[in-house]
Design a protein around this motif. Sequence first.
Motif, PDB file in Angstrom:
ATOM      1  N   PRO A 190      39.769  42.269  40.950  1.00  0.00           N
ATOM      2  CA  PRO A 190      40.701  41.200  41.353  1.00  0.00           C
ATOM      3  C   PRO A 190      42.117  41.710  41.547  1.00  0.00           C
ATOM      4  CG  PRO A 190      39.310  40.493  39.519  1.00  0.00           C
ATOM      5  CD  PRO A 190      39.095  41.963  39.672  1.00  0.00           C
ATOM      6  N   TRP A 191      42.852  40.989  42.357  1.00  0.00           N
ATOM      7  CA  TRP A 191      44.247  41.319  42.612  1.00  0.00           C
ATOM      8  C   TRP A 191      45.064  41.308  41.325  1.00  0.00           C
ATOM      9  CZ3 TRP A 191      45.449  37.603  47.287  1.00  0.00           C
ATOM     10  CH2 TRP A 191      44.935  38.166  48.451  1.00  0.00           C
ATOM     11  N   GLU A 192      46.078  42.158  41.333  1.00  0.00           N
ATOM     12  CA  GLU A 192      47.088  42.134  40.271  1.00  0.00           C
ATOM     13  C   GLU A 192      48.482  42.144  40.888  1.00  0.00           C
ATOM     14  OE1 GLU A 192      46.318  45.367  37.636  1.00  0.00           O
ATOM     15  OE2 GLU A 192      44.429  44.514  36.873  1.00  0.00           O
ATOM     16  N   ASP A 209      42.126  41.153  53.907  1.00  0.00           N
ATOM     17  CA  ASP A 209      42.870  40.212  53.069  1.00  0.00           C
ATOM     18  C   ASP A 209      43.822  39.372  53.905  1.00  0.00           C
ATOM     19  OD1 ASP A 209      41.609  41.054  50.773  1.00  0.00           O
ATOM     20  OD2 ASP A 209      43.152  42.516  50.243  1.00  0.00           O
ATOM     21  N   GLU A 210      44.415  39.988  54.929  1.00  0.00           N
ATOM     22  CA  GLU A 210      45.327  39.242  55.793  1.00  0.00           C
ATOM     23  C   GLU A 210      44.596  38.204  56.639  1.00  0.00           C
ATOM     24  OE1 GLU A 210      47.321  42.209  58.038  1.00  0.00           O
ATOM     25  OE2 GLU A 210      48.848  42.578  56.505  1.00  0.00           O
ATOM     26  N   ARG A 245      37.848  40.318  45.256  1.00  0.00           N
ATOM     27  CA  ARG A 245      39.254  40.612  44.961  1.00  0.00           C
ATOM     28  C   ARG A 245      40.066  39.342  44.718  1.00  0.00           C
ATOM     29  NH1 ARG A 245      38.259  44.335  49.290  1.00  0.00           N
ATOM     30  NH2 ARG A 245      39.340  43.016  50.823  1.00  0.00           N
ATOM     31  N   ARG A 246      39.564  38.188  45.157  1.00  0.00           N
ATOM     32  CA  ARG A 246      40.310  36.935  45.007  1.00  0.00           C
ATOM     33  C   ARG A 246      39.956  36.191  43.719  1.00  0.00           C
ATOM     34  NH1 ARG A 246      42.749  35.233  49.811  1.00  0.00           N
ATOM     35  NH2 ARG A 246      42.843  36.983  51.256  1.00  0.00           N
ATOM     36  N   TYR A 249      39.562  32.873  36.782  1.00  0.00           N
ATOM     37  CA  TYR A 249      38.389  32.788  37.644  1.00  0.00           C
ATOM     38  C   TYR A 249      37.648  34.122  37.750  1.00  0.00           C
ATOM     39  CZ  TYR A 249      40.281  28.280  39.065  1.00  0.00           C
ATOM     40  OH  TYR A 249      40.755  26.987  39.064  1.00  0.00           O
ATOM     41  N   GLY A 250      37.903  35.017  36.806  1.00  0.00           N
ATOM     42  CA  GLY A 250      37.242  36.320  36.835  1.00  0.00           C
ATOM     43  C   GLY A 250      35.738  36.220  36.751  1.00  0.00           C
TER      44      GLY A 250
END
Length: 468
Positions: free
Chosen positions: A154-156, A237-238, A282-283, A288-289
């Motif tokens: 996931p993003w950080e 991602d974009e 990644r989201r 929500y992991g």
Amino acid sequence: MLAALHDRDGRGRFGGRARLGIPGNADDWASVARQLTEGLVKGSERRGALPESIVAFLCQDPKDGESAREVMERLRPLAQLLRTACGALDVPVIEALCISDGRFWSYCCPSAQCCPSDGTPMGLPGTSVLAAAATYAGLQIRGSLREFRARLIPWETAAALEQESALNAVSMALIPRILEDESRTVVATETLDLAHRVMRRFADATSTAGAPGVSGVSAVSGAAGVSGALAADLRDDELLPHDEAATLILGLQDRTTRDRAAEWMEGDEAGPALRLWRALARRCVGPYGEHAAAPLTLAGWVAWSSGDELEAREALAMALGADPGYLFARLLHQACNEGLDPESIRRCLRKERVDRAGAEMLPASTASVSSPSSEASASAVDAGGAAGPASTPSTRVASRRRRKPRSTGSAESRPGSRPSGTAGTRRPRSTADGSPAPEVPTRASDGTGSGTRSRRGAGRHGTKQGET
């Protein structure tokens, strides 16, 4: 990773392989070593060839501030547990190697001349026996393991807060609909349609940098000047807004929806689908992991179906890390580790897809066939309440049934009733003084004067049985 070795006629050969991510908790190493060893040895025995010996590979990149040698020392107890577990099944471990940061160490060789304390550099693929063995074992180097996992974790970044807000907002509206039986099917259709649109968007995206961005993900922009997998992931991602990502993540929590999404496993669908599952993994930020189990499992399945066992094992192991009880990930992980052919699973999913398509086409086909007769029947009744000479048999039957009055008395008093006896025999309604008319014989095959009533009752009951 454990690799079985066979020595038939003096010619050594590789056998089955068993792989599993190294648990972060050392307390789990004993049970993992036992299960991994039993899976390899018993699986090989079921295939008719008990291993003569086993080679163990322990592969892990250093953590922050940790050296490769420290990794080797930290994993030494695990190597010993693997050797003990194999020995308990009468299969010796002839070599146990630790591979970290481009170097390898042997846990079995005590000679410093052969195996220096600082490790031995890994040769390029094809330049050594060890490199060939590592390649066969599925240890191809694609950068560091940390870089590989970065495609799925996931993003950080600052955008993680925006994605979490989108997940909170979408969950308030979507989760109640998923829990309702009536709206669950609608949510599944909406989720799969949205996934299709995003996959087409990914497929249409150019491979060059500078793909048009999407509002809401500017914090992870910056693909320009970045090459390789990272640039591709940033462009994906974009192309995926926060609200769409949230809708897909939550929609995939329904198992039926997830299973239908697993059908995008081959051909032109596999590539965009794998990119989508990576992007959704990644989201799954913040609380929500655990939701990442679904997209990670789908990513592992598509990778395995496409022949990339390395990514498949890593994605499935991460799915189990997100949710250890996720059954779909456990089954796929076990099958992948045992070296099973994914084609058997693909056949099942193809059949499900074909059967569902046929079931969806059947109601439409039935409606198109029955519609003309229904319309003809309705028009005939609306025109005059009775079928005309040009009416079809089904129309005349429908019209006659609609004109049938409800019986309030006995069969003999029904207006217009005529027995099915000899032609020309007519039954008077009553005598002049109002007494009931005498019985008129019916068909000889009825055998009694009550045959008309019996046939009417039987016909009435038969209609009910047919409608049930």
